[in-house]
Scaffold this active site. Sequence first.
Site, PDB file in Angstrom:
ATOM      1  N   ALA A 169     -40.809 -20.780 -28.376  1.00  0.00           N
ATOM      2  CA  ALA A 169     -39.535 -20.698 -27.674  1.00  0.00           C
ATOM      3  C   ALA A 169     -39.180 -19.254 -27.379  1.00  0.00           C
ATOM      4  O   ALA A 169     -39.481 -18.365 -28.166  1.00  0.00           O
ATOM      5  CB  ALA A 169     -38.441 -21.337 -28.516  1.00  0.00           C
ATOM      6  N   ASN A 170     -38.572 -19.036 -26.236  1.00  0.00           N
ATOM      7  CA  ASN A 170     -38.029 -17.717 -25.884  1.00  0.00           C
ATOM      8  C   ASN A 170     -39.017 -16.591 -26.108  1.00  0.00           C
ATOM      9  O   ASN A 170     -38.696 -15.554 -26.655  1.00  0.00           O
ATOM     10  CB  ASN A 170     -36.767 -17.430 -26.702  1.00  0.00           C
ATOM     11  CG  ASN A 170     -35.627 -18.271 -26.217  1.00  0.00           C
ATOM     12  OD1 ASN A 170     -35.079 -18.024 -25.171  1.00  0.00           O
ATOM     13  ND2 ASN A 170     -35.291 -19.298 -26.981  1.00  0.00           N
ATOM     14  N   CYS A 171     -40.234 -16.847 -25.681  1.00  0.00           N
ATOM     15  CA  CYS A 171     -41.280 -15.876 -25.876  1.00  0.00           C
ATOM     16  C   CYS A 171     -41.152 -14.783 -24.835  1.00  0.00           C
ATOM     17  O   CYS A 171     -40.925 -15.057 -23.677  1.00  0.00           O
ATOM     18  CB  CYS A 171     -42.616 -16.581 -25.708  1.00  0.00           C
ATOM     19  SG  CYS A 171     -43.857 -15.866 -26.679  1.00  0.00           S
ATOM     20  N   LEU A 172     -41.288 -13.543 -25.263  1.00  0.00           N
ATOM     21  CA  LEU A 172     -41.175 -12.438 -24.307  1.00  0.00           C
ATOM     22  C   LEU A 172     -42.421 -12.360 -23.433  1.00  0.00           C
ATOM     23  O   LEU A 172     -43.493 -12.651 -23.869  1.00  0.00           O
ATOM     24  CB  LEU A 172     -41.008 -11.130 -25.064  1.00  0.00           C
ATOM     25  CG  LEU A 172     -39.784 -11.057 -25.957  1.00  0.00           C
ATOM     26  CD1 LEU A 172     -39.763  -9.753 -26.702  1.00  0.00           C
ATOM     27  CD2 LEU A 172     -38.529 -11.231 -25.140  1.00  0.00           C
TER      28      LEU A 172
END
Lengths: 105, 130, 115
Positions: A102-105
């Site tokens: 999730a919400n990986c850069l």
Amino acid sequence: MLDSILLDEEGYLLNLDDWTPELAQQLATQEDITLTEQHWEIIHLLRDFYHEFEVSPAMRPLTKAVSKKLGAEKGRSIYLMTLFPGSPPKLAAKIAGLPKPANCL
Amino acid sequence: MQHTLLVTGSPYQSKACHSALCFARAALTAQPDSIKGVFFYEDAVLIGNDLAQPPRDEINLKQAWQTLASEFNLPLYLCIAAAVRRGVINETESKRYELNHHSLSSGFQLEGLGTFVELMNSTQKIIQFR
Amino acid sequence: MKNTLIHLTSSPYSSIACKEGLDLALVLATFEQKVDLCLSDAALSLLTKHQQPEPEQGKNLHKLLDGLEFYDIENVFIESSSLAPDPATQWPGITSLDSAAWSELFSSYQQVFRF
């Protein structure tokens, strides 16, 4: 070849229990990656991480976990980028049959 | 001083979205740039469901937010993971999941929690409504 | 950079509030923000060892506690008076605070988010 029904719209496994080492080979081939021993140790580490903590790690926790288990040299993002180009946490999770982080850069 | 609002309470099970609306309206009326953005998380993302229809004799909360947002040029962000989980889907996500519908109301946008971190670091104070 | 306290108060199995609170903590940490956790009320049950939830009951969030170190989340606070009678049944990584320190905790962060 891979039955597309097994995969979601981004190529992640729909049913995590479907994963096998053979399937990982096929998933990697689709991403133009030939799995080496170095890839496998990251894949196994990721799968252990997920089973231990029930979460797919983003880059920073991944590098920390790799440093801890495989040594600081391999825990550098540059090293992981050469194995899994682009976004190592996403690509490695895909091949390891885990949910997309999730919400990986 | 600029604020960020974090709204987490469900529009149906709590008054979080109502209270945040009243606060935002009062703050923006007093000082038009006092709120940089509103971030909806948890069940509060249901505020952006275009398909929800309140009874005619009750406040249309979604519309009230849209009006406020357009009047003061206020961005309304819904956490994308929380929204998609709950069926609040924009066109892009609808295509990604190969769905026939999308349900995100105009005036709201789906963003990752990273956007919230940015808001947090570029404003002086964050107020949570839950 | 700001420091953030995420205060979990909800039961891990009655809703996904704990899950979404922990998700926020992980994202903050991923973005290199300083974040600590504290637990009270029904959320304390997160600490109980040997949880085996079925998929219908939710994810096993207890497991994540051991993973927090990889996110540089170093502190999980509880108020000492809320400790279970037998500490051996609890996750060992907690920092327990007396009532005064617990009350002070909430004013030592720029922001506190509750879930």
